[in-house]
Design an enzyme around this catalytic site. Structure first.
Site, PDB file in Angstrom:
ATOM      1  N   GLU A   1       0.856  -1.202   0.000  1.00  7.90           N
ATOM      2  CA  GLU A   1       0.000   0.000   0.000  1.00  7.90           C
ATOM      3  C   GLU A   1       0.882   1.239   0.000  1.00  7.90           C
ATOM      4  O   GLU A   1       1.869   1.299   0.735  1.00  7.90           O
ATOM      5  CB  GLU A   1      -0.864   0.082   1.269  1.00  7.90           C
ATOM      6  CG  GLU A   1      -2.063  -0.782   1.353  1.00  7.90           C
ATOM      7  CD  GLU A   1      -2.820  -0.535   2.664  1.00  7.90           C
ATOM      8  OE1 GLU A   1      -2.741   0.592   3.208  1.00  7.90           O
ATOM      9  OE2 GLU A   1      -3.473  -1.472   3.148  1.00  7.90           O
TER      10      GLU A   1
ATOM     11  N   GLU B   1     -13.607   4.541  -0.262  1.00  8.17           N
ATOM     12  CA  GLU B   1     -14.442   3.630   0.531  1.00  8.17           C
ATOM     13  C   GLU B   1     -15.260   4.502   1.486  1.00  8.17           C
ATOM     14  O   GLU B   1     -14.792   4.901   2.551  1.00  8.17           O
ATOM     15  CB  GLU B   1     -13.567   2.621   1.264  1.00  8.17           C
ATOM     16  CG  GLU B   1     -12.829   1.690   0.312  1.00  8.17           C
ATOM     17  CD  GLU B   1     -11.912   0.716   1.027  1.00  8.17           C
ATOM     18  OE1 GLU B   1     -12.405  -0.354   1.454  1.00  8.17           O
ATOM     19  OE2 GLU B   1     -10.716   1.032   1.173  1.00  8.17           O
TER      20      GLU B   1
ATOM     21  N   LYS C   1     -15.792   3.845   5.411  1.00  6.34           N
ATOM     22  CA  LYS C   1     -14.676   3.746   6.339  1.00  6.34           C
ATOM     23  C   LYS C   1     -14.838   4.760   7.467  1.00  6.34           C
ATOM     24  O   LYS C   1     -15.170   5.916   7.223  1.00  6.34           O
ATOM     25  CB  LYS C   1     -13.353   4.011   5.611  1.00  6.34           C
ATOM     26  CG  LYS C   1     -12.656   2.756   5.128  1.00  6.34           C
ATOM     27  CD  LYS C   1     -11.221   3.066   4.731  1.00  6.34           C
ATOM     28  CE  LYS C   1     -10.431   1.784   4.569  1.00  6.34           C
ATOM     29  NZ  LYS C   1      -9.019   2.070   4.240  1.00  6.34           N
TER      30      LYS C   1
ATOM     31  N   GLU D   1      -9.574   9.301   5.202  1.00  4.85           N
ATOM     32  CA  GLU D   1      -9.713   7.850   5.063  1.00  4.85           C
ATOM     33  C   GLU D   1     -10.660   7.481   3.917  1.00  4.85           C
ATOM     34  O   GLU D   1     -10.581   6.390   3.367  1.00  4.85           O
ATOM     35  CB  GLU D   1     -10.232   7.238   6.365  1.00  4.85           C
ATOM     36  CG  GLU D   1      -9.208   7.183   7.473  1.00  4.85           C
ATOM     37  CD  GLU D   1      -8.107   6.167   7.205  1.00  4.85           C
ATOM     38  OE1 GLU D   1      -8.389   5.101   6.639  1.00  4.85           O
ATOM     39  OE2 GLU D   1      -6.944   6.467   7.555  1.00  4.85           O
TER      40      GLU D   1
END
Length: 482
Positions: free
Chosen positions: A269, A323, A326, A332
């Site tokens: 990542e 996302e 999240k 985030e």
């Protein structure tokens, strides 16, 4: 890396350059992406598979093993990383039959049409603080390996786990990289497994977080691959020009210090959010575009890191989509490169049709714009163009150009289809192993294969044409007359 193509320099050089760009765009096995699913607005897997095929992304990391996604990626050739959750580790460790059933459910029905290449058992377990999971991690990994062996897939599919940078006790300078003493016993056992099976040590380096803890303009430039004064490692006398290389080499040093020099590193990542909460330092569209775009250019250059030159580590960008479910800070939910409607949040040159485009700076944010680099295609010739230089001209850097700009020129040239194999280890022009020497060779290569017009030797005003042949020893710099 694309195979070198050696053809005489003729009027077809533009076609050659184009074909080489296409070759690179379609063979970047080192560029992957994370496909998280903590969201309620994602497009169907079949649409995502088509999207991925339109890009130069060749590997996808899933955090689980969603069969719909694995099926959708069948017959695409895209490498797939699947994951066993942290919660599965106790059962995987204690029951070999559970491991076999996991493989029979998540791998056997799909392989080899779905190109599963790696199984990650757990995510950032060693730094989780859950000692029960830590002690069961390696047994779980070994049982998954045995389950693969039992269906004749051992060696075809690797098994590992993923680590946060917190496994390191020290990382600066990179040569001092060392693992935290508390983690060394389990790491030695895990690395013994990695070494014995050829599986990678997967790490999550985030220059974004490094900038958050040191929010100075110089640190931002260092994190975004932008022009900066660099950071000298006094132990090796290597000057690092970006945080990504420094973080990866710190991991390399830590692995070497434990005697595991042959264990490969994979970046599981890395990314940068394009927006965040008002109190967060660093998130912005311009910064995200600069980081991801310049990282991709750096990987495409194949220069590697100072401690691992001449190759690019497999790097999985975070992330394919936002996302939206999240928890946590706003950032985030803002790492995605693509929107649910499959359009780009911002363009970093991943599309096969535009995969060689450089990262454009936003005029509204000069501080966070990427390093100056040449435009992706030669500018239109002036109305009264100057004549082409005579044969026997070479494109070389001007005196006094910074290493940061030379690195940007090098990344750009090697990322645009020229044959940079001579400046990789073992190549005829690898020595002297300096940014200046490698950049000079790559810049001339690009000039010679792009039409040999004066504007092909510009590199943001940092290059000039010379009638003096820079070739030396066995290193030959092509010119219009060769």
């Amino acid at each position: 890396m694309p195979m070198a193509i050696n053809l005489p320099l003729t009027s077809a050089s533009f076609l050659l350059s184009f074909l080489l760009c296409v070759s690179i765009a379609n063979s970047q096995s080192f560029i992957g992406i994370n496909y998280g699913q903590v969201a309620d607005n994602l497009p169907p897997p079949s649409a995502t598979a088509k999207l991925l095929q339109s890009t130069s992304i060749q590997k996808v990391r899933l955090y689980g093993s969603d069969p719909a996604i694995i099926k959708a990626l069948a017959n695409t050739g895209i490498g797939i990383v699947i994951g066993a959750a942290n919660g599965d580790i106790p059962a995987l460790a204690s029951d070999p039959n559970f491991a076999k059933s996991w493989i029979n459910a998540n791998v056997v029905p799909f392989y080899p049409s779905s190109n599963i290449i790696l199984i990650t058992v757990g995510n950032e377990v060693i730094t989780s603080g859950d000692q029960n999971l830590v002690t069961q991690l390696v047994p779980a990994i070994k049982n998954i390996q045995s389950a693969l062996d039992s269906v004749s897939l051992g060696g075809k599919i690797k098994v590992s786990t993923v680590h946060s940078m917190a496994v390191l006790r020290s990382s600066e300078p990179p040569s001092s990289g060392m693992f935290h003493p508390d983690f060394i016993p389990v790491l030695k056992e895990l690395l013994g497994f990695n070494n014995g099976t050829g599986s990678p040590f997967a790490i999550n380096p985030y220059p974004y977080f490094a900038y958050g803890s040191d929010p100075r303009p110089e640190t931002l430039a260092f994190c975004l691959f932008q022009p900066n004064s660099g950071r000298l490692d006094p132990n090796t006398n290597i000057k690092y020009m970006n945080m990504f290389d420094a973080q990866v080499d710190a991991v390399r040093s830590a692995l070497n210090s434990l005697g595991f020099k042959n264990v490969e590193i994979v970046v599981a990542e890395t990314g940068w959010p394009y927006k965040g909460d008002s109190n967060e330092v660093g998130p912005s569209l311009e910064n995200a575009k600069a980081y991801n775009g310049n990282l991709i250019a750096h990987l495409r250059s194949m220069v590697g890191t100072p401690l691992m030159p001449g190759k690019s580590v497999d790097t999985y960008l975070f992330a394919l989509y936002d996302e939206d479910l999240k928890p946590g800070a706003g950032s985030e939910r803002a790492f995605g490169l693509f929107k649910p409607d499959l359009s780009m949040v911002y363009d970093v040159g991943l599309s096969k049709s535009t995969s060689q485009a450089p990262v454009a700076a936003s005029p509204k944010a000069p501080v966070s714009s990427p390093p100056k680099a040449p435009v992706s295609s030669p500018p239109k010739a002036p109305v009264n163009p100057s004549p082409k230089p005579q044969n026997g001209a070479w494109c070389v850097p001007k005196a006094g150009v910074s290493d940061a700009q030379l690195q940007a020129n090098l990344d750009y040239a090697c990322g645009h289809g020229v044959d940079c194999s001579p400046i990789q280890p073992g190549g005829s022009c690898f020595e002297p192993n300096t940014i200046a020497s490698h950049a000079a060779y790559a810049m001339n290569q690009l000039y010679q294969t792009s039409g040999r017009n004066s504007w092909n030797c510009d590199f943001s005003k940092t290059a000039t044409l010379s009638s003096k042949n820079p070739s030396y020893n066995g290193c030959v710099y092509p010119s219009g007359g060769t």
